[in-house]
Design a protein around this motif. Structure first.
Motif, mmCIF file in Angstrom:
data_model
loop_
_atom_site.group_PDB
_atom_site.id
_atom_site.type_symbol
_atom_site.label_atom_id
_atom_site.label_comp_id
_atom_site.label_asym_id
_atom_site.label_seq_id
_atom_site.Cartn_x
_atom_site.Cartn_y
_atom_site.Cartn_z
ATOM 1 N N MET A 63 -0.617 27.618 -15.341
ATOM 2 C CA MET A 63 -0.418 27.741 -13.903
ATOM 3 C C MET A 63 1.018 27.360 -13.540
ATOM 4 S SD MET A 63 -2.522 24.404 -12.533
ATOM 5 C CE MET A 63 -2.096 24.548 -10.835
ATOM 6 N N LEU A 64 1.384 27.690 -12.332
ATOM 7 C CA LEU A 64 2.700 27.382 -11.800
ATOM 8 C C LEU A 64 2.491 26.542 -10.555
ATOM 9 C CD1 LEU A 64 5.624 28.136 -12.465
ATOM 10 C CD2 LEU A 64 5.398 30.038 -10.892
ATOM 11 N N LYS A 65 3.196 25.411 -10.450
ATOM 12 C CA LYS A 65 3.038 24.501 -9.316
ATOM 13 C C LYS A 65 4.384 24.289 -8.638
ATOM 14 C CE LYS A 65 1.582 21.175 -11.989
ATOM 15 N NZ LYS A 65 1.059 19.898 -12.515
ATOM 16 N N GLU A 66 4.333 24.149 -7.329
ATOM 17 C CA GLU A 66 5.535 23.811 -6.587
ATOM 18 C C GLU A 66 5.276 22.529 -5.816
ATOM 19 O OE1 GLU A 66 6.685 25.857 -2.941
ATOM 20 O OE2 GLU A 66 8.623 26.148 -3.883
ATOM 21 N N ALA A 67 6.221 21.618 -5.865
ATOM 22 C CA ALA A 67 6.115 20.364 -5.108
ATOM 23 C C ALA A 67 7.400 20.167 -4.322
ATOM 24 C CB ALA A 67 5.894 19.190 -6.063
ATOM 25 N N SER A 68 7.250 19.679 -3.100
ATOM 26 C CA SER A 68 8.397 19.410 -2.232
ATOM 27 C C SER A 68 8.298 17.982 -1.737
ATOM 28 C CB SER A 68 8.399 20.340 -1.022
ATOM 29 O OG SER A 68 8.413 21.682 -1.416
ATOM 30 N N SER A 69 9.427 17.337 -1.602
ATOM 31 C CA SER A 69 9.432 15.986 -1.042
ATOM 32 C C SER A 69 10.765 15.726 -0.368
ATOM 33 C CB SER A 69 9.179 14.955 -2.144
ATOM 34 O OG SER A 69 10.212 15.006 -3.094
ATOM 35 N N GLY A 70 10.777 14.730 0.492
ATOM 36 C CA GLY A 70 12.008 14.354 1.165
ATOM 37 C C GLY A 70 11.945 14.596 2.648
ATOM 38 N N MET A 71 13.118 14.533 3.281
ATOM 39 C CA MET A 71 13.211 14.751 4.725
ATOM 40 C C MET A 71 13.426 16.218 4.994
ATOM 41 S SD MET A 71 15.424 11.601 6.195
ATOM 42 C CE MET A 71 15.164 12.166 7.857
ATOM 43 N N SER A 72 12.876 16.678 6.102
ATOM 44 C CA SER A 72 13.094 18.058 6.504
ATOM 45 C C SER A 72 13.864 18.067 7.817
ATOM 46 C CB SER A 72 11.761 18.776 6.674
ATOM 47 O OG SER A 72 11.060 18.244 7.764
ATOM 48 N N SER A 73 14.371 19.230 8.165
ATOM 49 C CA SER A 73 15.155 19.345 9.389
ATOM 50 C C SER A 73 14.282 19.648 10.597
ATOM 51 C CB SER A 73 16.206 20.435 9.225
ATOM 52 O OG SER A 73 15.566 21.675 8.979
ATOM 53 N N GLY A 74 12.982 19.759 10.401
ATOM 54 C CA GLY A 74 12.091 20.042 11.512
ATOM 55 C C GLY A 74 11.702 21.497 11.598
ATOM 56 N N ASP A 75 12.402 22.380 10.876
ATOM 57 C CA ASP A 75 12.048 23.788 10.937
ATOM 58 C C ASP A 75 11.252 24.228 9.710
ATOM 59 O OD1 ASP A 75 14.053 23.550 9.098
ATOM 60 O OD2 ASP A 75 15.281 25.194 9.885
ATOM 61 N N SER A 76 10.933 23.313 8.816
ATOM 62 C CA SER A 76 10.154 23.693 7.641
ATOM 63 C C SER A 76 8.675 23.615 7.972
ATOM 64 C CB SER A 76 10.475 22.768 6.464
ATOM 65 O OG SER A 76 9.892 21.515 6.672
ATOM 66 N N ASP A 77 7.840 24.015 7.025
ATOM 67 C CA ASP A 77 6.411 24.078 7.285
ATOM 68 C C ASP A 77 5.704 22.739 7.173
ATOM 69 O OD1 ASP A 77 6.856 24.001 4.599
ATOM 70 O OD2 ASP A 77 5.567 25.686 4.085
ATOM 71 N N PHE A 78 6.405 21.655 6.834
ATOM 72 C CA PHE A 78 5.721 20.367 6.877
ATOM 73 C C PHE A 78 6.276 19.434 7.933
ATOM 74 C CE2 PHE A 78 8.678 17.920 4.233
ATOM 75 C CZ PHE A 78 9.124 18.805 3.279
ATOM 76 N N GLY A 79 6.953 19.980 8.921
ATOM 77 C CA GLY A 79 7.331 19.230 10.112
ATOM 78 C C GLY A 79 8.505 18.297 9.925
ATOM 79 N N PRO A 80 8.880 17.602 11.001
ATOM 80 C CA PRO A 80 10.031 16.718 10.938
ATOM 81 C C PRO A 80 9.722 15.418 10.207
ATOM 82 C CG PRO A 80 9.027 16.613 13.092
ATOM 83 C CD PRO A 80 8.297 17.681 12.322
ATOM 84 N N GLY A 81 10.759 14.766 9.738
ATOM 85 C CA GLY A 81 10.600 13.467 9.080
ATOM 86 C C GLY A 81 10.317 13.594 7.601
ATOM 87 N N PHE A 82 9.766 12.526 7.045
ATOM 88 C CA PHE A 82 9.450 12.522 5.624
ATOM 89 C C PHE A 82 8.171 13.301 5.384
ATOM 90 C CE2 PHE A 82 12.130 8.819 5.985
ATOM 91 C CZ PHE A 82 12.945 8.968 4.890
#
Length: 144
Positions: A63-82
């Motif tokens: 399988m192929l997995k993608e993981a994201s972490s950190g701060m976003s600018s608010g325009d990404s799909d996991f919202g503002p903040g950490f």
């Protein structure tokens, strides 16, 4: 050379982490990574297999997995903040073919690293065949 030893040598040559837990081996390595100001996205290839000595077969899934972490600018799909997000994509019955660019479209990302998934599967299949084992591809790790 025993099948287990040959697969261990192959994993070291990729290089990939190879771990064993209760008879199930996991081969994992990072295919691509993207870093922005305060965030990181990582695409990881993961293959699991079991060597069944009684049936003389190697059962394999990937399988192929993608993981994201950190701060976003608010325009990404996991919202503002950490935030932390994890998505995964499982290959179909025939296995995964092609390069990372095709897979990246499914994730909606722009990775530039190219990797041929079928090389790992083919190397496992060839090693099993050479050692006199049958190779069984599975869609999911259930029943490994």
């Amino acid at each position: 050379m025993a099948l287990r030893d040959e697969l261990t040598a192959y994993a070291k040559g990729i290089p990939a982490d190879l771990k064993e837990k209760k008879g199930v081996y996991t081969l994992e390595f990072t295919v691509a990574e993207r870093k922005a100001l305060l965030s990181k996205k990582k695409l990881t290839y993961s293959a699991k297999f079991r060597i069944d000595e009684d049936k003389k077969e190697l059962r394999f899934t990937e399988m192929l997995k993608e993981a994201s972490s950190g701060m976003s600018s608010g325009d990404s799909d996991f919202g503002p903040g950490f935030g932390f997000k994890k998505e995964s994509y499982k290959t179909g019955a025939g296995g995964r073919e092609g390069g990372i660019e095709e897979q990246s479209v499914l994730f909606g990302k722009q990775y530039t690293y190219a990797f041929d998934y079928s090389k790992v599967r083919k190397a496992m299949e060839e090693a099993a065949s050479k050692a006199g084992y049958a190779f069984k591809y599975q869609i999911t790790p259930i029943g490994l």
